[in-house]
Design a protein around this motif. Structure first.
Motif, short mmCIF file in Angstrom:
data_model
loop_
_atom_site.label_atom_id
_atom_site.label_comp_id
_atom_site.label_asym_id
_atom_site.label_seq_id
_atom_site.Cartn_x
_atom_site.Cartn_y
_atom_site.Cartn_z
N TYR A 299 0.84 -1.20 0.00
CA TYR A 299 0.00 0.00 0.00
C TYR A 299 0.88 1.25 0.00
O TYR A 299 1.97 1.27 0.57
N ARG A 300 0.31 2.33 -0.60
CA ARG A 300 0.98 3.61 -0.64
C ARG A 300 0.04 4.67 -0.07
O ARG A 300 -1.10 4.81 -0.51
N ALA A 301 0.53 5.42 0.95
CA ALA A 301 -0.30 6.44 1.58
C ALA A 301 -0.55 7.62 0.66
O ALA A 301 -1.54 8.35 0.83
N ALA A 302 0.30 7.83 -0.33
CA ALA A 302 0.10 8.97 -1.24
C ALA A 302 -1.15 8.82 -2.09
O ALA A 302 -1.63 9.81 -2.66
N GLU A 303 -1.74 7.63 -2.16
CA GLU A 303 -2.94 7.39 -2.96
C GLU A 303 -4.23 7.52 -2.15
O GLU A 303 -5.30 7.21 -2.65
N TRP A 304 -4.18 8.01 -0.92
CA TRP A 304 -5.35 7.99 -0.04
C TRP A 304 -6.04 9.35 0.09
O TRP A 304 -6.98 9.48 0.86
N GLN A 305 -5.63 10.35 -0.56
CA GLN A 305 -6.17 11.70 -0.37
C GLN A 305 -6.02 12.13 1.11
O GLN A 305 -6.99 12.28 1.86
N LEU A 306 -4.80 12.31 1.50
CA LEU A 306 -4.47 12.57 2.90
C LEU A 306 -5.05 13.89 3.42
O LEU A 306 -5.22 14.04 4.65
N ASP A 307 -5.37 14.81 2.56
CA ASP A 307 -5.95 16.07 3.02
C ASP A 307 -7.45 15.97 3.30
O ASP A 307 -8.05 16.92 3.81
N GLN A 308 -8.06 14.82 3.02
CA GLN A 308 -9.49 14.63 3.25
C GLN A 308 -9.72 13.33 4.02
O GLN A 308 -10.14 12.30 3.45
N PRO A 309 -9.43 13.28 5.32
CA PRO A 309 -9.67 12.03 6.09
C PRO A 309 -11.16 11.75 6.20
O PRO A 309 -11.99 12.67 6.28
N ALA A 310 -11.52 10.48 6.23
CA ALA A 310 -12.92 10.08 6.35
C ALA A 310 -13.41 10.18 7.79
O ALA A 310 -14.63 10.38 8.02
N TRP A 311 -12.53 10.07 8.76
CA TRP A 311 -12.94 10.14 10.16
C TRP A 311 -11.72 10.49 10.98
O TRP A 311 -10.57 10.12 10.66
N SER A 312 -11.94 11.18 12.11
CA SER A 312 -10.85 11.53 13.05
C SER A 312 -11.34 11.26 14.46
O SER A 312 -12.51 11.53 14.79
#
Length: 269
Positions: free
Chosen positions: A35-48
């Motif tokens: 897996y690569r974290a750069a493909e997850w849209q890090l500026d838009q988390p689904a939950w915090s």
């Protein structure tokens, strides 16, 4: 029934708590490269929210909870680490992929990211320590069931095996013929210790005995020191030959008359 009762009696331990964590949607993995974290849209988390790791027996649980109410959002049971339940990404040390379960058999993979790199390190170490303890407990239980299968320590000598002891400061002093030098014997056949280095031996030569000093007898009325000490007596002065006391005067008068006769030829004024 006994196994179920034992599981119910096990307490739940808290291994790690992190107050800030983000959850991301993970796209399907196209290959086995990871897996690569750069493909997850890090500026838009689904939950915090908050992350808490607990352990009950040999199983660890990763729980995602609300920061304020503590309501459970999702949890991921971990039976082995590293394993399929928790995987690291290939391009960062702050992001992981965990497999969550809802209790009804449904599973999903989500991405979890930490704000601080130290929080990610603590998350990883908490799981490692727990499963290290699980392996140790399993090894102890196996040894308790089969104590004879463990390695035995054999300290016995093998056939033909010898050892050599080297004790310091224990050298034997031998003479020229290989025999040990006898200790000198004193009076009465008593053995004496050898003299210290640089000292003189107090042993008398063989065949000779020390001369005993004779103590002079003390006479009545004499001091103790005079009777115990033999003082050296001064030598007597040589006696002068007996001469006539008036001889010198006679010689002196004779010499005076001779001088008078010698001076008779002088004219007296």
């Amino acid at each position: 029934m006994a196994a179920m009762a034992a599981e119910e009696d096990e307490y739940e331990a808290v291994l790690c708590v992190k107050p800030a964590v983000h959850v991301y949607r993970v796209p399907p993995r196209a290959s086995n490269r990871g897996y690569r974290a750069a493909e997850w849209q890090l500026d838009q988390p689904a939950w915090s929210g908050r992350l808490r790791i607990t352990a009950k027996g040999k199983i660890a649980f990763i729980k995602l909870e609300d920061k304020t109410s503590g309501e459970l959002f999702a949890q991921a049971p971990v039976e082995q680490f590293p394993g399929i339940a928790v995987e690291s990404v290939t391009d960062s040390s702050r992001y992981f992929v965990i497999r969550i379960e809802d209790g009804n058999g449904r599973r999903a993979f989500i991405g979890v990211g930490f704000v601080d790199r130290g929080d990610a390190f603590d998350f990883n170490v908490a799981l490692q320590d727990h499963f290290k303890w699980v392996r140790q407990q399993s090894e102890l239980a196996r040894q308790a069931e089969n104590p004879d299968q463990g390695p035995k320590l054999d300290l016995g000598f093998k056939e033909g095996q010898t050892i050599k002891l080297n004790i310091a400061n224990m050298k034997k002093k031998e003479g020229p013929t290989g025999n040990t030098r006898p200790r000198p014997t004193g009076l009465g056949g008593l053995s004496l210790l050898p003299p210290p280095p640089g000292g003189k031996s107090s042993v008398c030569p063989s065949g000779e005995r020390p001369s005993l000093l004779s103590t002079p007898a003390q006479l009545p009325g004499t001091p103790i020191t005079d009777s115990l000490l033999s003082w050296p007596q001064p030598a007597a002065a040589p006696s002068a030959p007996a001469t006539d006391v008036w001889g010198d005067f006679a010689k002196a008068s004779g010499s005076a008359s001779t001088q008078t006769q010698a001076n008779a030829g002088w004219v007296q004024f």
